[in-house]
Design a protein around this motif. Structure first.
Motif, short mmCIF file in Angstrom:
data_model
loop_
_atom_site.label_atom_id
_atom_site.label_comp_id
_atom_site.label_asym_id
_atom_site.label_seq_id
_atom_site.Cartn_x
_atom_site.Cartn_y
_atom_site.Cartn_z
N MET A 1 56.21 31.24 27.37
CA MET A 1 55.48 32.49 27.27
C MET A 1 54.11 32.37 27.96
SD MET A 1 55.50 35.56 26.12
CE MET A 1 55.49 36.52 24.67
N GLU A 2 53.39 31.30 27.68
CA GLU A 2 52.08 31.07 28.29
C GLU A 2 52.22 30.93 29.80
OE1 GLU A 2 48.06 30.96 28.23
OE2 GLU A 2 49.31 31.19 26.46
N ARG A 3 53.27 30.26 30.22
CA ARG A 3 53.51 30.06 31.65
C ARG A 3 53.80 31.39 32.34
NH1 ARG A 3 56.70 24.97 33.66
NH2 ARG A 3 55.81 24.95 35.73
N ASP A 4 54.53 32.28 31.67
CA ASP A 4 54.82 33.61 32.23
C ASP A 4 53.54 34.43 32.39
OD1 ASP A 4 57.52 33.04 32.37
OD2 ASP A 4 57.98 34.00 30.44
N LYS A 5 52.62 34.32 31.42
CA LYS A 5 51.35 35.02 31.52
C LYS A 5 50.56 34.49 32.72
CE LYS A 5 50.71 35.96 26.61
NZ LYS A 5 49.91 35.64 25.44
N LYS A 6 50.55 33.17 32.87
CA LYS A 6 49.83 32.56 33.99
C LYS A 6 50.41 33.03 35.31
CE LYS A 6 48.66 28.09 35.96
NZ LYS A 6 48.90 26.66 35.94
N ARG A 7 51.72 33.04 35.42
CA ARG A 7 52.35 33.51 36.65
C ARG A 7 52.06 34.98 36.89
NH1 ARG A 7 58.09 30.59 35.99
NH2 ARG A 7 57.47 28.54 36.75
N GLY A 8 52.04 35.76 35.82
CA GLY A 8 51.75 37.18 35.94
C GLY A 8 50.35 37.42 36.48
N VAL A 9 49.38 36.68 35.97
CA VAL A 9 48.00 36.81 36.44
C VAL A 9 47.90 36.35 37.89
CG1 VAL A 9 45.62 36.00 36.15
CG2 VAL A 9 46.95 36.65 34.16
N GLU A 10 48.55 35.24 38.22
CA GLU A 10 48.53 34.75 39.60
C GLU A 10 49.15 35.77 40.55
OE1 GLU A 10 50.42 30.92 39.68
OE2 GLU A 10 48.74 29.96 38.65
N ARG A 11 50.25 36.38 40.14
CA ARG A 11 50.89 37.40 40.98
C ARG A 11 49.99 38.61 41.14
NH1 ARG A 11 56.80 36.80 38.38
NH2 ARG A 11 57.44 34.98 39.58
N LEU A 12 49.33 39.02 40.07
CA LEU A 12 48.42 40.15 40.15
C LEU A 12 47.28 39.84 41.12
CD1 LEU A 12 47.32 42.91 39.26
CD2 LEU A 12 46.22 41.73 37.33
N LEU A 13 46.70 38.65 41.02
CA LEU A 13 45.62 38.27 41.93
C LEU A 13 46.12 38.21 43.37
CD1 LEU A 13 43.67 35.53 39.92
CD2 LEU A 13 43.24 37.99 40.06
N ASP A 14 47.31 37.67 43.57
CA ASP A 14 47.87 37.64 44.93
C ASP A 14 48.09 39.04 45.46
OD1 ASP A 14 47.87 34.87 44.99
OD2 ASP A 14 50.01 34.68 44.50
N LEU A 15 48.59 39.92 44.63
CA LEU A 15 48.80 41.31 45.02
C LEU A 15 47.47 41.96 45.42
CD1 LEU A 15 50.73 43.76 45.27
CD2 LEU A 15 50.21 44.25 42.88
N LEU A 16 46.43 41.72 44.64
CA LEU A 16 45.13 42.29 44.95
C LEU A 16 44.56 41.72 46.25
CD1 LEU A 16 43.55 42.40 41.38
CD2 LEU A 16 44.40 44.33 42.72
N GLY A 17 44.73 40.43 46.46
CA GLY A 17 44.25 39.81 47.69
C GLY A 17 44.98 40.33 48.92
N VAL A 18 46.30 40.38 48.85
CA VAL A 18 47.10 40.89 49.96
C VAL A 18 46.83 42.38 50.17
CG1 VAL A 18 49.47 41.38 50.72
CG2 VAL A 18 48.90 39.13 49.79
N GLY A 19 46.71 43.12 49.06
CA GLY A 19 46.40 44.54 49.15
C GLY A 19 45.08 44.80 49.84
N ALA A 20 44.06 44.00 49.50
CA ALA A 20 42.75 44.16 50.14
C ALA A 20 42.85 43.88 51.63
CB ALA A 20 41.73 43.22 49.48
N GLY A 21 43.58 42.85 51.99
CA GLY A 21 43.76 42.55 53.41
C GLY A 21 44.45 43.69 54.15
N ALA A 22 45.48 44.26 53.52
CA ALA A 22 46.19 45.39 54.12
C ALA A 22 45.26 46.60 54.26
CB ALA A 22 47.41 45.74 53.27
N VAL A 23 44.45 46.85 53.25
CA VAL A 23 43.51 47.97 53.30
C VAL A 23 42.51 47.77 54.42
CG1 VAL A 23 41.60 49.10 52.06
CG2 VAL A 23 43.79 48.72 50.91
N PHE A 24 41.99 46.56 54.58
CA PHE A 24 41.04 46.30 55.67
C PHE A 24 41.70 46.56 57.02
CE2 PHE A 24 38.85 43.18 52.62
CZ PHE A 24 37.95 44.16 52.21
N GLY A 25 42.95 46.16 57.17
CA GLY A 25 43.68 46.43 58.41
C GLY A 25 43.87 47.92 58.64
N LEU A 26 44.24 48.65 57.60
CA LEU A 26 44.42 50.10 57.72
C LEU A 26 43.10 50.80 58.05
CD1 LEU A 26 46.91 50.78 54.79
CD2 LEU A 26 47.37 50.91 57.26
N ILE A 27 42.01 50.31 57.48
CA ILE A 27 40.69 50.88 57.79
C ILE A 27 40.40 50.71 59.28
CG2 ILE A 27 38.21 50.48 57.51
CD1 ILE A 27 38.79 49.95 54.52
#
Length: 167
Positions: A1-27
């Motif tokens: 359960m704790e490991r799933d939470k950790k992976r969930g947070v890591e995935r969220l952070l990765d999504l935000l990082g990739v999303g920001a990069g995509a937004v900068f490209g679109l800008i």
């Protein structure tokens, strides 16, 4: 359960990082298109400057926890890097503690500001019209994730920066 939470947070952070990069490209693409359109026809895309302003703001704040996780933030650590291992780790832990405290203060303040804007029904009234609390909510999410990341770094110990990295 704790490991799933950790992976969930890591995935969220990765999504935000990739999303920001995509937004900068679109800008960059949208701005280029707008400049070409203005040069060719004299017209411009209504609201683009505002949209760029708000997306830069949101992307920068939302990418910050991802950058912290990957030690991608700006560091001037020639003095700290020259210290022996134990004092170097201590200085970095103190810095993480200060970062945690600053982000906690900003989190509390941003929650208060967001709540007030929501309660009062404040709106941004320019070319684009939307509730003002949407902007402040970005800061709340960012600060909450930064608090979690600084707490994680204090709990497990910060990973040593490995020099310049390409993302």
């Amino acid at each position: 359960m704790e490991r799933d939470k950790k992976r969930g947070v890591e995935r969220l952070l990765d999504l935000l990082g990739v999303g920001a990069g995509a937004v900068f490209g679109l800008i960059a693409l949208a701005t280029t298109y707008d400049v070409l359109l203005r040069s060719a026809t004299g017209d411009t895309l209504a609201g683009l400057a505002e949209l760029v302003e708000y997306t830069l703001f949101a992307s920068t704040f939302l990418a910050a926890p991802w950058l912290l996780r990957h030690n991608g933030h700006v560091q001037v650590d020639f003095a700290v890097g020259a210290l022996p291992e134990r004092p170097r780790r201590l200085v970095r832990r103190i810095a993480d503690g200060i970062g945690l405290l600053v982000c906690l203060v900003l989190l509390v303040y941003s929650v208060q500001v967001t709540w007030t804007a929501w309660r009062d029904g404040s709106i941004v009234l320019k070319t684009l019209v939307f509730p003002e609390w949407w902007l402040f909510a970005v800061v709340v999410v960012s600060m909450a994730l930064l608090v979690l990341e600084f707490a994680r770094r204090l709990w497990i110990g910060q990973v040593e920066p490995s020099g310049a990295r390409d993302f």
